[in-house]
Design a protein around this motif. Structure first.
Motif, PDB file in Angstrom:
ATOM      1  N   ALA A   1      -1.616  24.000   2.297  1.00 10.69           N
ATOM      2  CA  ALA A   1      -2.569  24.068   3.408  1.00 10.69           C
ATOM      3  C   ALA A   1      -2.020  23.428   4.681  1.00 10.69           C
ATOM      4  CB  ALA A   1      -3.872  23.389   3.011  1.00 10.69           C
ATOM      5  N   ASP A   2      -0.956  22.651   4.545  1.00 10.46           N
ATOM      6  CA  ASP A   2      -0.378  21.971   5.708  1.00 10.46           C
ATOM      7  C   ASP A   2       0.814  22.761   6.213  1.00 10.46           C
ATOM      8  OD1 ASP A   2      -0.934  18.785   4.141  1.00 10.46           O
ATOM      9  OD2 ASP A   2      -2.166  19.853   5.590  1.00 10.46           O
ATOM     10  N   SER A   3       0.769  23.170   7.464  1.00  8.21           N
ATOM     11  CA  SER A   3       1.832  24.017   7.994  1.00  8.21           C
ATOM     12  C   SER A   3       3.092  23.250   8.365  1.00  8.21           C
ATOM     13  CB  SER A   3       1.347  24.739   9.245  1.00  8.21           C
ATOM     14  OG  SER A   3       0.152  25.414   9.000  1.00  8.21           O
ATOM     15  N   TRP A   4       2.952  21.960   8.598  1.00  7.14           N
ATOM     16  CA  TRP A   4       4.036  21.228   9.221  1.00  7.14           C
ATOM     17  C   TRP A   4       4.789  20.312   8.290  1.00  7.14           C
ATOM     18  CZ3 TRP A   4       5.111  23.635  13.426  1.00  7.14           C
ATOM     19  CH2 TRP A   4       4.084  24.304  14.100  1.00  7.14           C
ATOM     20  N   GLY A   5       4.475  20.415   7.008  1.00  7.66           N
ATOM     21  CA  GLY A   5       5.314  19.750   6.016  1.00  7.66           C
ATOM     22  C   GLY A   5       5.071  18.285   5.811  1.00  7.66           C
ATOM     23  N   LYS A   6       3.947  17.749   6.299  1.00  8.56           N
ATOM     24  CA  LYS A   6       3.731  16.321   6.080  1.00  8.56           C
ATOM     25  C   LYS A   6       3.644  16.055   4.575  1.00  8.56           C
ATOM     26  CE  LYS A   6      -1.258  15.817   5.864  1.00  8.56           C
ATOM     27  NZ  LYS A   6      -2.318  16.434   6.677  1.00  8.56           N
ATOM     28  N   LEU A   7       4.077  14.892   4.159  1.00  6.73           N
ATOM     29  CA  LEU A   7       4.028  14.499   2.761  1.00  6.73           C
ATOM     30  C   LEU A   7       2.880  13.532   2.529  1.00  6.73           C
ATOM     31  CD1 LEU A   7       7.805  13.894   1.955  1.00  6.73           C
ATOM     32  CD2 LEU A   7       6.416  15.899   1.431  1.00  6.73           C
ATOM     33  N   GLN A   8       2.237  13.700   1.377  1.00  8.68           N
ATOM     34  CA  GLN A   8       1.207  12.762   0.955  1.00  8.68           C
ATOM     35  C   GLN A   8       1.719  12.044  -0.278  1.00  8.68           C
ATOM     36  OE1 GLN A   8      -2.433  15.303   0.882  1.00  8.68           O
ATOM     37  NE2 GLN A   8      -3.026  14.020   2.603  1.00  8.68           N
ATOM     38  N   PHE A   9       1.741  10.737  -0.192  1.00 13.62           N
ATOM     39  CA  PHE A   9       2.342   9.906  -1.216  1.00 13.62           C
ATOM     40  C   PHE A   9       1.313   9.331  -2.167  1.00 13.62           C
ATOM     41  CE2 PHE A   9       6.819   9.138  -0.128  1.00 13.62           C
ATOM     42  CZ  PHE A   9       6.883   9.772   1.101  1.00 13.62           C
ATOM     43  N   GLY A  10       1.759   9.117  -3.397  1.00 10.86           N
ATOM     44  CA  GLY A  10       0.966   8.366  -4.341  1.00 10.86           C
ATOM     45  C   GLY A  10       1.235   6.883  -4.186  1.00 10.86           C
ATOM     46  N   ALA A  11       0.582   6.110  -5.022  1.00 13.19           N
ATOM     47  CA  ALA A  11       0.699   4.655  -4.955  1.00 13.19           C
ATOM     48  C   ALA A  11       1.975   4.141  -5.621  1.00 13.19           C
ATOM     49  CB  ALA A  11      -0.518   4.004  -5.586  1.00 13.19           C
ATOM     50  N   GLY A  12       2.619   4.975  -6.409  1.00 13.29           N
ATOM     51  CA  GLY A  12       3.905   4.592  -6.981  1.00 13.29           C
ATOM     52  C   GLY A  12       3.835   3.987  -8.359  1.00 13.29           C
TER      53      GLY A  12
ATOM     54  N   CYS B   1       5.865   9.848  -5.985  1.00 13.87           N
ATOM     55  CA  CYS B   1       5.866  11.286  -5.790  1.00 13.87           C
ATOM     56  C   CYS B   1       5.181  11.574  -4.456  1.00 13.87           C
ATOM     57  CB  CYS B   1       5.162  12.020  -6.934  1.00 13.87           C
ATOM     58  SG  CYS B   1       3.379  11.767  -7.030  1.00 13.87           S
ATOM     59  N   ALA B   2       5.566  12.651  -3.834  1.00 11.98           N
ATOM     60  CA  ALA B   2       4.999  13.032  -2.545  1.00 11.98           C
ATOM     61  C   ALA B   2       4.865  14.543  -2.528  1.00 11.98           C
ATOM     62  CB  ALA B   2       5.884  12.565  -1.394  1.00 11.98           C
ATOM     63  N   THR B   3       3.710  15.029  -2.096  1.00 11.83           N
ATOM     64  CA  THR B   3       3.448  16.459  -2.124  1.00 11.83           C
ATOM     65  C   THR B   3       3.392  17.043  -0.719  1.00 11.83           C
ATOM     66  OG1 THR B   3       1.095  15.922  -2.290  1.00 11.83           O
ATOM     67  CG2 THR B   3       2.243  16.484  -4.326  1.00 11.83           C
ATOM     68  N   ASP B   4       3.929  18.239  -0.612  1.00 13.10           N
ATOM     69  CA  ASP B   4       3.872  19.035   0.610  1.00 13.10           C
ATOM     70  C   ASP B   4       2.877  20.152   0.302  1.00 13.10           C
ATOM     71  OD1 ASP B   4       6.394  21.055   2.411  1.00 13.10           O
ATOM     72  OD2 ASP B   4       4.229  20.848   2.669  1.00 13.10           O
TER      73      ASP B   4
ATOM     74  N   GLN C   1       0.823  -1.205   0.000  1.00 16.98           N
ATOM     75  CA  GLN C   1       0.000   0.000   0.000  1.00 16.98           C
ATOM     76  C   GLN C   1       0.859   1.258   0.000  1.00 16.98           C
ATOM     77  OE1 GLN C   1      -3.256  -0.029   2.800  1.00 16.98           O
ATOM     78  NE2 GLN C   1      -3.560  -2.245   2.595  1.00 16.98           N
ATOM     79  N   LYS C   2       0.168   2.391   0.006  1.00 13.49           N
ATOM     80  CA  LYS C   2       0.854   3.683  -0.011  1.00 13.49           C
ATOM     81  C   LYS C   2       1.539   3.951   1.320  1.00 13.49           C
ATOM     82  CE  LYS C   2      -2.501   6.161  -2.869  1.00 13.49           C
ATOM     83  NZ  LYS C   2      -3.302   7.390  -2.978  1.00 13.49           N
ATOM     84  N   VAL C   3       2.507   4.841   1.282  1.00  9.91           N
ATOM     85  CA  VAL C   3       3.091   5.380   2.503  1.00  9.91           C
ATOM     86  C   VAL C   3       2.087   6.363   3.105  1.00  9.91           C
ATOM     87  CG1 VAL C   3       4.985   6.739   3.441  1.00  9.91           C
ATOM     88  CG2 VAL C   3       5.418   5.110   1.585  1.00  9.91           C
ATOM     89  N   GLU C   4       1.813   6.181   4.395  1.00 10.33           N
ATOM     90  CA  GLU C   4       0.787   7.021   5.062  1.00 10.33           C
ATOM     91  C   GLU C   4       1.429   7.826   6.186  1.00 10.33           C
ATOM     92  OE1 GLU C   4      -3.166   4.522   5.483  1.00 10.33           O
ATOM     93  OE2 GLU C   4      -1.450   3.358   6.174  1.00 10.33           O
ATOM     94  N   PHE C   5       1.053   9.062   6.279  1.00 12.89           N
ATOM     95  CA  PHE C   5       1.521   9.939   7.354  1.00 12.89           C
ATOM     96  C   PHE C   5       0.874   9.546   8.681  1.00 12.89           C
ATOM     97  CE2 PHE C   5       2.629  13.748   9.558  1.00 12.89           C
ATOM     98  CZ  PHE C   5       1.496  14.192  10.220  1.00 12.89           C
ATOM     99  N   LEU C   6       1.676   9.507   9.732  1.00 13.61           N
ATOM    100  CA  LEU C   6       1.149   9.263  11.071  1.00 13.61           C
ATOM    101  C   LEU C   6       1.168  10.540  11.914  1.00 13.61           C
ATOM    102  CD1 LEU C   6       2.826   5.855  12.036  1.00 13.61           C
ATOM    103  CD2 LEU C   6       0.493   6.258  11.258  1.00 13.61           C
ATOM    104  N   VAL C   7       2.348  11.142  12.053  1.00 15.77           N
ATOM    105  CA  VAL C   7       2.484  12.242  13.006  1.00 15.77           C
ATOM    106  C   VAL C   7       3.697  13.098  12.649  1.00 15.77           C
ATOM    107  CG1 VAL C   7       3.911  10.890  14.588  1.00 15.77           C
ATOM    108  CG2 VAL C   7       2.481  12.728  15.503  1.00 15.77           C
ATOM    109  N   SER C   8       3.586  14.387  12.960  1.00 15.26           N
ATOM    110  CA  SER C   8       4.736  15.276  12.842  1.00 15.26           C
ATOM    111  C   SER C   8       5.036  15.869  14.219  1.00 15.26           C
ATOM    112  CB  SER C   8       4.503  16.378  11.812  1.00 15.26           C
ATOM    113  OG  SER C   8       3.372  17.161  12.160  1.00 15.26           O
ATOM    114  N   PHE C   9       6.270  16.248  14.417  1.00 14.53           N
ATOM    115  CA  PHE C   9       6.753  16.645  15.749  1.00 14.53           C
ATOM    116  C   PHE C   9       7.707  17.806  15.578  1.00 14.53           C
ATOM    117  CE2 PHE C   9       7.086  15.175  20.106  1.00 14.53           C
ATOM    118  CZ  PHE C   9       8.335  15.587  20.552  1.00 14.53           C
TER     119      PHE C   9
END
Lengths: 111, 113
Positions: free
Chosen positions: B95-106, B89-92, A41-49
């Motif tokens: 709207a997200d202040s803390w830089g989390k990345l959202q990934f595609g399926a690849g 690919c992963a997008t920052d 599956q995809k890589v999923e975000f859990l938490v930022s710190f």
């Protein structure tokens, strides 16, 4: 070149047990993250710190999960009572200049 | 929610050929990053492209970004067997202040000798 390290590389545990996954981020980075990837599956975000506190967390990161930065170098993810569905690869990442650098991951298997 | 989605899902090429894969996303971004993952291993950072950039090169890699179409492409030139991996690919998101990345399926790339 600096890199993110993670230990252990593999962890097998029984359902209901607590696990602690450890990470050493890159030393001058200020933002730290945990992600997970269930097999296939995809890589999923859990938490930022940031600044010694959680800045954002996903729906996955429920009360069973916690993070700590107990000293100046380590960053840990604790799962209090593991479930079968927690089996996944867990990645730690740290961010500098926008780029997120990922560790090699801990493969967690819950039996 | 915003996602990066790669296309194609799988790509099989011969050594020496070029490999192109695309990524689409849904909302405004600060940057877009490409990663490589060998089977069951960690995520290796390849390249970051910021929202005000249109093209970046790194060795045999060329990344483009079209923010009007909300899409990016990764080109690997003169591919080698060692390029066999999954590419994400992963997008920052802005709207997200803390830089989390959202990934595609690849995109799974197989390079045969």
């Amino acid at each position: 070149e600096p890199e993110v390290t993670q230990t252990p590389s593999h962890q097998v545990t029984q359902m209901g047990q607590e696990v602690i996954l450890r990470c050493v981020p890159i030393s001058n980075h200020l933002y730290f993250y945990w992600y997970r990837q269930i097999l296939g599956q995809k890589v999923e975000f859990l938490v930022s710190f940031y600044n010694n506190e959680i800045s954002e967390k996903s729906e996955i990161f429920d009360d069973q999960f916690s993070v700590e930065r107990p000293d100046g170098s380590n960053f840990t993810l604790k799962i209090r009572s593991t479930k079968l569905e927690d089996s996944a690869m867990y990645f730690c990442a740290s961010r500098g200049e926008g780029t997120q650098y990922f560790g090699p991951g801990t493969r967690l298997l819950v039996l | 929610s915003q996602q990066g989605e790669e296309d194609p899902q799988a790509l099989s090429i011969q050594e020496g050929e070029n490999a192109t894969m695309n990524c689409s996303y849904k909302t405004s971004i600060n940057n877009l990053q490409w990663y490589r993952q060998n089977s069951g291993r960690g995520l290796v950072h390849l390249i970051l492209i910021r929202s005000n950039e249109r093209e970046k090169h790194s060795g045999r890699l060329r990344v483009t970004l079209d923010t009007s179409k909300k899409s990016s492409s990764l080109l690997i030139t003169a591919s080698r067997a060692a390029d066999t991996a999954s590419y994400f690919c992963a997008t920052d998101a802005k709207a997200d202040s803390w830089g989390k990345l959202q990934f595609g399926a690849g995109t799974q790339v197989v390079v045969t000798p």
